[in-house]
Each structure stands twice: as structure tokens, then as C-alpha cells.
Design a protein around this motif. Structure first.
Motif, PDB file in Angstrom:
ATOM      1  N   SER A   1      -9.056   3.057  -1.395  1.00 47.50           N
ATOM      2  CA  SER A   1      -8.454   1.622  -0.826  1.00 47.50           C
ATOM      3  C   SER A   1      -7.351   2.041   0.379  1.00 47.50           C
ATOM      4  CB  SER A   1      -7.558   0.937  -1.902  1.00 47.50           C
ATOM      5  OG  SER A   1      -6.436   1.626  -2.751  1.00 47.50           O
TER       6      SER A   1
ATOM      7  N   ASP B   1       0.853  -1.264  -0.006  1.00 45.95           N
ATOM      8  CA  ASP B   1      -0.075  -0.093   0.036  1.00 45.95           C
ATOM      9  C   ASP B   1       0.881   1.241  -0.024  1.00 45.95           C
ATOM     10  OD1 ASP B   1      -2.339  -1.568   0.065  1.00 45.95           O
ATOM     11  OD2 ASP B   1      -2.545  -1.243   2.048  1.00 45.95           O
TER      12      ASP B   1
ATOM     13  N   GLY C   1     -14.215   3.151   5.163  1.00 43.92           N
ATOM     14  CA  GLY C   1     -14.550   2.281   3.864  1.00 43.92           C
ATOM     15  C   GLY C   1     -15.600   2.646   2.976  1.00 43.92           C
TER      16      GLY C   1
ATOM     17  N   LYS D   1      -9.904   2.819  -5.185  1.00 47.10           N
ATOM     18  CA  LYS D   1     -10.109   1.440  -5.210  1.00 47.10           C
ATOM     19  C   LYS D   1     -10.180   0.938  -6.620  1.00 47.10           C
ATOM     20  CE  LYS D   1     -12.792   1.055  -1.016  1.00 47.10           C
ATOM     21  NZ  LYS D   1     -14.015   0.977  -0.346  1.00 47.10           N
TER      22      LYS D   1
END
Length: 130
Positions: free
Chosen positions: A110, A36, A105, A130
Motif C-alpha cells: 500500500s 500511512d 501499484g 495491502k
């Protein structure tokens, strides 16, 4: 004493298995976090930044969603939100509110984190779509 020893041995064996599993999951989490982090590299430009400073939280969320929808067309995966640090008695309300929303979320993101110092630092949030 023999039965008690067997129970203690089984419990210890079970705890070791749980510890190994937790360590394995921790390694996976660290690997995912490292991946990430690699996603969150970019150079902030006017084209990849949405400026929501001075807006209410609901309006800022709406602008971020609309920006991301349009930004997807560029093919880029990393963008920035300019929210500022906040002023007055309610310092950081917009920044913190946006980051809580990103964490929930519910946003089309993401991962996110405060921008690097050279990209505006904590007054900006860098996001991966995302």
C-alpha cells in the motif's frame, strides 16, 4: 459593463470554490499521508526483511512477491526490502526499479519509503502490505 461584471464575478466565485475544494482535498491527502507514515514504523529484523541484493529486477520482484505471500501469515503489516545502493556504472538500478514497481501499484504494497537511517537507510525500503 454590467454583463461583463457578472461574468467576471461568476468566474471569480467559481475559482474560489475550486480553490476551497483543492484545499479540502489537500488536507485529506495530508491526513492520509500522515496515517500511512504511522503504518511505516517498524524495527528491521531478519524475519521481516527480504534480501534481493545482487539479483536481476525480475527475480527480485518475484522474491518480494513470494516473501510477502509468506510474510502475511505472521500477521505483521510492515516489512523491509534489502536492495542495496547498487554498484558500478548502473548504480541504483535494482533500488530504483523496485521502487518504480512499488509506485506502479502492481506490487502487493500500500505504501513504501526508504528505511530510516537506523534501519539501513536508503539501501532498504520499508513497505506496508495491502
Amino acid at each position: 459593463v454590467g454583463m461583463f461584471a457578472n461574468v467576471v464575478h461568476r468566474q471569480a466565485k467559481s475559482m474560489k470554490a475550486k480553490e476551497k475544494s483543492a484545499a479540502k482535498n489537500s488536507k485529506k491527502a495530508l491526513a492520509a499521508a500522515a496515517q500511512d507514515q504511522q503504518q511505516l514504523r517498524g524495527i528491521r529484523t531478519p524475519g521481516n526483511t527480504v534480501d534481493v541484493r545482487g539479483m536481476s529486477l525480475p527475480d527480485a520482484k518475484e522474491d518480494v512477491v513470494n516473501f510477502i505471500s509468506d510474510f502475511r501469515k505472521s500477521g505483521e503489516q510492515v516489512a523491509y526490502i534489502a536492495h542495496g545502493h547498487g554498484t558500478g556504472e548502473e548504480m541504483g538500478v535494482l533500488k530504483n526499479g523496485l521502487r518504480e514497481w512499488l509506485q506502479s501499484g502492481k506490487a502487493p504494497v500500500s505504501v513504501f519509503e526508504p528505511a530510516a537511517m537506523e534501519d539501513g537507510g536508503d539501501a532498504f525500503t520499508i513497505i506496508a502490505l495491502k
